[in-house]
Design a protein around this motif. Sequence first.
Motif, short mmCIF file in Angstrom:
data_model
loop_
_atom_site.label_atom_id
_atom_site.label_comp_id
_atom_site.label_asym_id
_atom_site.label_seq_id
_atom_site.Cartn_x
_atom_site.Cartn_y
_atom_site.Cartn_z
N LEU A 91 -12.89 -13.74 8.93
CA LEU A 91 -12.10 -12.99 7.96
C LEU A 91 -11.94 -13.74 6.65
N ILE A 92 -11.77 -15.08 6.71
CA ILE A 92 -11.56 -15.88 5.49
C ILE A 92 -12.84 -15.96 4.67
N ILE A 93 -13.99 -15.95 5.32
CA ILE A 93 -15.26 -16.07 4.59
C ILE A 93 -15.46 -14.87 3.66
N GLN A 94 -15.04 -13.69 4.12
CA GLN A 94 -15.23 -12.47 3.33
C GLN A 94 -14.06 -12.28 2.36
N ARG A 95 -14.07 -13.03 1.26
CA ARG A 95 -12.96 -12.97 0.30
C ARG A 95 -12.95 -11.66 -0.48
N ASP A 96 -14.12 -11.08 -0.70
CA ASP A 96 -14.15 -9.82 -1.44
C ASP A 96 -13.49 -8.70 -0.66
N LEU A 97 -13.61 -8.73 0.70
CA LEU A 97 -12.93 -7.73 1.51
C LEU A 97 -11.44 -8.03 1.63
N LEU A 98 -11.07 -9.33 1.70
CA LEU A 98 -9.66 -9.69 1.80
C LEU A 98 -8.90 -9.36 0.52
N SER A 99 -9.61 -9.32 -0.61
CA SER A 99 -8.92 -9.04 -1.86
C SER A 99 -8.34 -7.63 -1.90
N GLU A 100 -8.81 -6.73 -1.00
CA GLU A 100 -8.21 -5.41 -0.93
C GLU A 100 -6.82 -5.44 -0.32
N PHE A 101 -6.53 -6.47 0.53
CA PHE A 101 -5.25 -6.53 1.24
C PHE A 101 -4.32 -7.61 0.68
N TYR A 102 -4.86 -8.69 0.10
CA TYR A 102 -4.05 -9.83 -0.33
C TYR A 102 -4.15 -10.00 -1.84
N GLU A 103 -3.11 -10.63 -2.39
CA GLU A 103 -3.13 -11.06 -3.78
C GLU A 103 -4.02 -12.29 -3.92
N TYR A 104 -4.36 -12.62 -5.14
CA TYR A 104 -5.24 -13.77 -5.38
C TYR A 104 -4.59 -15.09 -5.01
N ARG A 137 0.83 -1.19 0.00
CA ARG A 137 0.00 0.00 0.00
C ARG A 137 0.88 1.25 0.00
N LYS A 138 0.58 2.17 -0.89
CA LYS A 138 1.35 3.40 -0.99
C LYS A 138 0.85 4.41 0.04
N SER A 139 1.82 5.14 0.64
CA SER A 139 1.51 6.24 1.54
C SER A 139 2.28 7.47 1.09
N PHE A 140 2.18 8.54 1.86
CA PHE A 140 2.86 9.78 1.46
C PHE A 140 4.37 9.67 1.59
N LEU A 141 4.86 8.91 2.57
CA LEU A 141 6.29 8.86 2.83
C LEU A 141 6.95 7.62 2.25
N SER A 142 6.26 6.47 2.31
CA SER A 142 6.91 5.22 1.88
C SER A 142 5.84 4.23 1.49
N TYR A 143 6.29 3.01 1.14
CA TYR A 143 5.39 1.91 0.82
C TYR A 143 5.12 1.11 2.09
N ASN A 144 3.88 0.77 2.36
CA ASN A 144 3.47 0.11 3.60
C ASN A 144 3.00 -1.30 3.27
N LYS A 145 3.50 -2.27 4.05
CA LYS A 145 3.13 -3.67 3.87
C LYS A 145 3.04 -4.29 5.25
N THR A 146 1.82 -4.34 5.83
CA THR A 146 1.63 -4.81 7.20
C THR A 146 0.35 -5.63 7.28
N ILE A 147 0.27 -6.47 8.32
CA ILE A 147 -0.90 -7.35 8.52
C ILE A 147 -1.93 -6.72 9.45
N TRP A 148 -1.69 -5.51 9.92
CA TRP A 148 -2.64 -4.86 10.83
C TRP A 148 -3.94 -4.47 10.11
N GLY A 149 -3.86 -4.21 8.81
CA GLY A 149 -5.06 -3.83 8.05
C GLY A 149 -6.12 -4.91 8.03
N PRO A 150 -5.80 -6.15 7.58
CA PRO A 150 -6.84 -7.19 7.61
C PRO A 150 -7.29 -7.57 9.01
#
Length: 641
Positions: A160-173, A96-109
Amino acid sequence: MTFQVWGWRREDAPQVLAWVPDAVGGRAGVPMRRSLATKDPTAVERANLLNMAKLSIKGLIESALSFGRTLDSDYPPLQQFFVVMEHCLKHGLKVRKSFLSYNKTIWGPLELVEKLYPEAEEIGASVRDLPGLKTPLGRARAWLRLALMQKKMADYLRCLIIQRDLLSEFYEYHALMMEEEGAVIVGLLVGLNVIDANLCVKGEDLDSQVGVIDFSMYLKNEEDIGNKERNVQIAAILDQKNYVEELNRQLNSTVSSLHSRVDSLEKSNTKLIEELAIAKNNIIKLQEENHQLRSENKLILMKTQQHLEVTKVDVETELQTYKHSRQGLDEMYNEARRQLRDESQLRQDVENELAVQVSMKHEIELAMKLLEKDIHEKQDTLIGLRQQLEEVKAINIEMYQKLQGSEDGLKEKNEIIARLEEKTNKITAAMRQLEQRLQQAEKAQMEAEDEDEKYLQECLSKSDSLQKQISQKEKQLVQLETDLKIEKEWRQTLQEDLQKEKDALSHLRNETQQIISLKKEFLNLQDENQQLKKIYHEQEQALQELGNKLSESKLKIEDIKEANKALQGLVWLKDKEATHCKLCEKEFSLSKRKHHCRNCGEIFCNACSDNELPLPSSPKPVRVCDSCHALLIQRCSSNLP
C-alpha cells in the motif's frame, strides 16, 4: 494513567509531550524539549505516532515472549497495538463527502490492498461476510486482526505504501502513510511475525470501541529494570531466529523461482527442439520439391524446344504450300477473268447482230406495207396474213426483249426458237396458199419468202452457235464455281491451320510465362531456404547458449541447496551419538579422535576426514570427509569450462 491522544487540535500540537523510552538507561517518561514548538505540527504528530508505534510493537513482542507467544483478543498490549495502528492509519485522512454526511474512515485504503495484493482477497471477503459489522471502522479493525493472524500485515501495508499515487486519493500529502515514518512502521511490523495470535472476530463488538492509548503500560518500574538483561538476551535470540527464518524464506523463494525458471527454460528448450525438428523436415521437403521442380523445369524446357522446332518446320512448309497454292489460284483467277472478258465481248457482238436483225425486220415491215398497198384489193384474203405478220412482229419484239435478258434467261431462248420455227412453218404454209391464190404477187412473195428463209436460217445457225457457246460457258462457269469452292475450302483449312498455330503459339507463350513464374518461385524458395538456414543456425546457437545457462543455473541451484542445508543445520551429529567412524566403522578411542565433516555434519576418524576444502558457508578451507571431498572435486571439475 491514561491519555486521550487523538483529541488535540492542530493549534495545540506543539504543547503535546511524547513519552520516549531511553535506549541507554531504560528510563521512560522523559519529555521532549520545547524546541518542537518551532517545528511543523504535522511532523511532530508523525514523530509522536512513530514513537508510540515503536513502544507498542516492542512491548507486545516482549510481553508475548514472556507470556508464551500465543495471544487472544483480551490481551491488553495487543489491544493497545491495534489502537496505535488505528491512529497511525487515521493520520492525515481526507474527508469524503456523501449524500448524508462527511465520511472519514480507514476502510477505503485498506480495501485498496485487495487490488494490489491478490492474497488479501480472502481477508476482504471474510470481513464483508461478518454479520456483526455495520460501520467501515469496524470492518477496518477486523481487517487488522485478520492480517495479524495471517502474519501478512507488514507485506500488505508495504504494497500500500509503495503506491503513493493511489494513496493520495485517501491521504493528505503530510500524512504518516505518505512520509518516511510509514515505511519505518511497516519495517517494525515484520517483527510481529514471531507472535501467534488466536483472535475471535465474530463475537467482538468492533463498531463501538473507543480508540484510547494507555501510556501506563509503557512506564517501567525497578523490577522491569532488573529483568532487562534477560529480555535483551531473549530479544537477541528472537532477532536471530527471525533473521534465520527470514533468510530461509528468502532462500526458499529464490529456489522456487529458480525451479520455475528451470521448468520454463526446459519447456522452451523442448519447444525450440520441436520447432527445429519441424524446420529441418520443412527444409528437407523444400529441397526435395526444389529438385523435383528443377527436373520438371528441364523436361518442360526440352519439350517446349522440341515442340517449337516441329512447329517452326510445319509453319515453314505450310507457308511454302500456301504460297504455291496462292500463285496457282492467282493464275486461275486471271484466266477466269480473261474468259469473262471474252464472253462479255461475244455478248456485245451478239447484241449488235440482234440490233442489225431488228433493223432488217423494220425494213421488211416497210416492204410488207408496200405490198399491202399493192394488194389492197385482196384485203380479205390478206387479213389473215396481216394477223400472222402482226404475230411475227410480236414474236420479233419478244425475241428482242428476251435477247436483252439473255444473261438471266438463256434457257428460254430454246423455247422462243421453237416457237419461231413453228410460226415460220405456218408462214410458209400460208405463203404457199397465197402463191396459189395470188399468181400476180408470186414473184414478190417468193423473194420475200427467200429472204425470210435466209434470215431464218441465219437466225437458226446463230442461235445454235449461241447455244453451243452458252453451254460451253455454263460448263466453264460450273468448273470455275467448283474451283472457287475448292479455293474457299482450301482457304478455310489454311485459316483453321493458322488459327491452330496461333493457339499453339499462345499456349507455348503461356507455358513460357509459367516457366518464368516457376523460375521466380524457385528463386523465392531458394531465398526462403537460405533464410531458414540462417534461422536454423541462430536457433542452434541460442540452444547452445540456453544449455550453457541451464547447466550454470543447475549448478547454482545445487550450491544454493547445499548452502541452505548448511544454514539449516539439519544433519549435525553430537559427539555422544557417534561411537564408530561412518566410513571405516572403527571404534573411537583415545588414540582415534572424533572429527566432524563441515559439509555433511557426520563424525569420522582422522584418516577418513583428512581433507580440507573451501565451502559456500566458509571461504577458508575446512575439514571434509573423503566422500564429500570426491563429490565436491567432481562438481568443481564439471563447473570448469
